[in-house]
Write an enzyme that holds these catalytic residues in place. Structure first.
Site, mmCIF file in Angstrom:
data_model
loop_
_atom_site.group_PDB
_atom_site.id
_atom_site.type_symbol
_atom_site.label_atom_id
_atom_site.label_comp_id
_atom_site.label_asym_id
_atom_site.label_seq_id
_atom_site.Cartn_x
_atom_site.Cartn_y
_atom_site.Cartn_z
ATOM 1 N N GLY A 1 0.768 -1.241 0.000
ATOM 2 C CA GLY A 1 0.000 0.000 0.000
ATOM 3 C C GLY A 1 0.796 1.286 0.000
ATOM 4 O O GLY A 1 0.247 2.347 0.299
ATOM 5 N N ASP B 1 3.896 -9.773 -8.181
ATOM 6 C CA ASP B 1 2.897 -9.708 -7.110
ATOM 7 C C ASP B 1 1.653 -10.477 -7.558
ATOM 8 O O ASP B 1 1.091 -10.173 -8.610
ATOM 9 C CB ASP B 1 2.540 -8.242 -6.831
ATOM 10 C CG ASP B 1 1.638 -8.062 -5.622
ATOM 11 O OD1 ASP B 1 1.043 -9.064 -5.167
ATOM 12 O OD2 ASP B 1 1.527 -6.930 -5.134
ATOM 13 N N ASN C 1 6.642 8.194 -0.929
ATOM 14 C CA ASN C 1 5.411 8.604 -1.621
ATOM 15 C C ASN C 1 4.419 9.311 -0.696
ATOM 16 O O ASN C 1 4.567 9.297 0.521
ATOM 17 C CB ASN C 1 4.727 7.372 -2.232
ATOM 18 C CG ASN C 1 5.357 6.949 -3.547
ATOM 19 O OD1 ASN C 1 5.810 7.792 -4.323
ATOM 20 N ND2 ASN C 1 5.386 5.650 -3.808
#
Length: 349
Positions: A28, A57, A267
């Site tokens: 996330g 993934d 981020n």
């Protein structure tokens, strides 16, 4: 005097030696967006080279990020002549393995009957770490194709990896497989004739030859993964305690594998001090928290390329939006001069 690492990925984006780039971190935090951004910037900076972005993934997001469907075979990104994507599907890979084994085995023996019923896929599908092992097999297949001159030749492969735990298991595989094959080779040398008789009687299986070939391929990957000119790992995080803690754990693990790691993408930064028009109490409070952890990142990783990426007002999906966002990997985001860009993303359907 020590050289200060620039707060961007310009050096990596323009690298002519890197063959393997891994992008990973906690779930996330924007790993897929970051891996797409690195791939796009490298492809734009080096138009004569070919780049491949692979998702390892199981919860594939490359198709969602670019807004077009990718699968187990590499396919060009629409609008990019030198960037391709593929998503490794463990269940499909297991089915291919099962079908291949059926084709190669004697149809009259019991082992073939087991395979016909999907026995291999059913047996191996529940093994812990099978996703990572299949991803690793794809790497080995890719290297073999490159050496034999088959298919599209890629100068650099970028991996959009699974969350940290899966990624660490994936990167442990060269070392683990090397040790396992060493042991298996010893066992096969002693019990080869008996194993041959158990697998159908009439077939003279060259077990030792297969093991030696696999060992050589695994060792080649180990050498490449630990060569800092050929392989590097880009950590992705957000400026919060848990993410910072996991990033430190990841970096320590990578160093224990002797893998190069010198870049961190942070981020979802708010830069609230320089955004008076859209500021609010909640934004300012979170930005104050983010600044605290940014200071810690700066102290812990003063010799790393730490890239500070903004939180955008819209979704970073589609090639145009990814291009807009990814430019800040190459040129540091300026909260004043670049402020409008984060509010000008195209709305995706």
């Amino acid at each position: 005097m020590d050289l200060i690492a620039e707060p961007n990925l310009k050096e990596l984006i323009n690298s002519t030696t890197h063959k393997w780039i891994f992008v990973g971190g906690k779930g996330g935090v924007g790993k897929t967006t970051s891996s797409c951004s690195i791939s796009i910037q490298m492809a734009l900076a080096q138009p004569k080279k070919q780049f491949l972005l692979i998702s390892t993934d199981p919860a594939h997001n490359l198709s969602d990020a670019f807004g077009e469907k990718f699968g187990k075979d590499a396919r060009k990104v629409t609008g990019m002549d030198n960037l391709s994507c593929m998503e490794i599907d463990p269940s499909a890979a297991l089915k291919d393995m099962n079908d291949m084994s059926v084709a190669q085995n004697d149809k009259n023996d019991g082992f073939s009957d087991l395979l016909q019923g999907g026995g291999l896929a059913e047996l191996t599908g529940s093994i812990p770490g099978i996703d990572e092992a299949l991803s690793f097999m794809e790497v080995m297949k890719h290297i073999k194709r490159q050496e034999e001159g088959e298919g599209e030749k890629y100068d650099t492969v970028i991996f959009d990896t699974a969350p940290t735990g899966h990624t660490l298991r994936f990167l442990q595989l060269p070392q683990t497989l090397s040790q396992l094959l060493q042991k298996f080779g010893e066992i096969a040398g002693r019990f080869g004739p008996m194993l041959n008789s158990l697998t159908g009687g009439g077939q003279n299986m060259d077990i030792m030859g297969k093991v030696d070939e696999l060992k050589a391929n695994v060792e080649k990957i180990r050498e490449q993964f630990t060569n800092p000119d050929m392989t590097t790992f880009v950590c992705v995080c957000i400026s919060e305690f848990l993410s910072l803690y996991e990033t430190e754990r990841l970096i320590q693990e990578l160093m224990s594998y002797e893998m190069d790691v010198n870049s961190i993408i942070v981020n979802q930064l708010l830069f609230a001090d320089d955004d008076a028009e859209h500021n609010c109490r909640r934004c300012q409070a979170r930005w104050n928290m983010q600044k605290k952890y940014l200071d810690q990142i700066g102290e812990l990783y003063d010799d790393f390329h730490v890239v500070k990426m903004p939180l955008c007002a819209g979704e970073i999906r589609g090639l145009n939006n990814l291009k807009k966002f990814s430019q800040f990997l190459n040129k540091e985001y300026d909260p004043v001069a670049d402020n409008k860009i984060i509010y000008e993303l195209e709305e995706q359907k």
